[in-house]
Design an enzyme around this catalytic site. Structure first.
Site: not given
Length: 340
Positions: A177, A204
């Site tokens: 990310d 996530h």
């Protein structure tokens, strides 16, 4: 977060006597990759073989690991490589490990959410963590298997039952990310991506991924609509790759890179390198949720300090409140599965 893996590769090409890593100057470290024959596991095995901080590399999977180990093992870098296949060799793969990286499980396919993966991957993670508790209870565990928002709580519950849980040594790898946020921000702000830093907090998956572009450096005065678009693209980065691969896989190469970057940071922390800070999904008191991704200072014991969120923009504050119910549900789903 710096691209230290790439620097490490360059270091390995230097002639003897030049400054850099050497096997004499760093401790022996064993790294085990569980799921090493898979789409993430193979490139991750390659990248860990290139890391001079690794002295022994154990590659485990349910099939095909001997071939991967033979292939990677021919590379002229420091670490000795061994391949292990099947449940009866899992203990050997794990014994003496300092860091265990878990990319095992099935990948996302078009139309699948991370939760669709849950029933298969949750069982795999539970079994692997039971073995970790038995064979290398003091290892740092890097969880890549999705859904990370649930698999990290599963791991914690398995370790608690075994009496080996150490919240400082369990990490959900959310580095991809951060990698995506940096790449997308650099493109929009027209700055050198190597100099960019963007904290990404929350979880996530989907809206639980919250990039803090208000804290990004170097500073760029991007319009609100650009920040919203960058946030959305970061949150949907996995889906973007799944759709682009058109049924032929998910984000494997970029995930392997991100996993190698985070494992490198953990190894540096273990070796006493100061001020190693990465974002990760860990046990946390930063919010009311028991697990949360934020910046973490890494050290000889794993987590040295979980850092706070810092100042948030109004848009980020809204995003934080929106993600909490979904992240809470994913955490609870993992805990429930582990205790069923």
């Amino acid at each position: 977060m710096r691209s230290s893996i790439l620097r490490s590769v360059k270091t390995l090409a230097k002639p003897a006597g030049t400054r850099g890593y050497s096997s004499e100057s760093v401790p022996d470290r064993k790294v085990a990759v569980l799921g090493a024959a898979g789409g993430i596991g193979q490139p991750l095995a390659l990248l860990m073989k290139l890391n001079p901080l690794v002295s022994r590399l154990a590659l485990y999977d349910i099939a095909n690991t001997p071939g991967v180990a033979a292939d990677v093992g021919h590379i002229n870098t420091r670490s000795e490589v061994a391949g292990y296949m099947g449940n009866d060799q899992l203990g050997q793969a794990l014994e003496g490990s300092d860091v265990v990286i878990i990319p095992a499980g099935v990948p996302r396919k078009p139309g699948m959410t991370r939760d669709d993966l849950f029933n298969i991957n949750a069982g795999i993670v539970k079994d692997l963590c039971s073995a970790i508790a038995k064979y290398c209870p003091n290892a740092i565990v890097n969880m890549i298997s999705n859904p990370v928002n649930s698999t990290v709580p599963i791991a914690a519950e398995v370790f608690k039952k075994a009496g080996t849980y150490n919240e400082k040594k369990l990490f959900g790898v959310t580095t991809l990310d951060v990698v995506r946020a940096k790449t997308f921000y650099a493109g929009k702000a027209n700055v050198n991506v190597a100099e960019v830093n963007v904290p990404v907090v929350g979880g996530h998956a989907g809206i639980t991924i919250l990039p803090l572009f208000s804290q990004a450096t170097p500073k760029a005065n991007l319009a609100d609509e650009d920040i919203k678009a960058l946030t959305k693209r970061t949150q949907d980065g996995g889906t973007e790759v799944v759709e682009a691969k058109a049924g032929k896989g998910s984000a494997t190469l970029s995930m392997a890179y991100a996993g190698a970057i985070f494992a490198d940071a953990c190894l540096k922390g273990l070796n006493g390198v100061p001020d190693v800070v990465e974002c990760s999904f860990v046990q946390s008191t930063v919010t009311e949720l028991p697990f949360f991704a934020s910046k973490v200072r890494l050290g000889k014991n794993g987590v040295e300090e979980v850092l706070g969120l810092g100042p948030l923009s109004n848009f980020e504050q809204e995003g934080l409140e929106k993600l909490k119910p979904e992240l809470k549900a994913s955490i609870e789903k993992g805990v429930k599965f582990a205790n069923a």
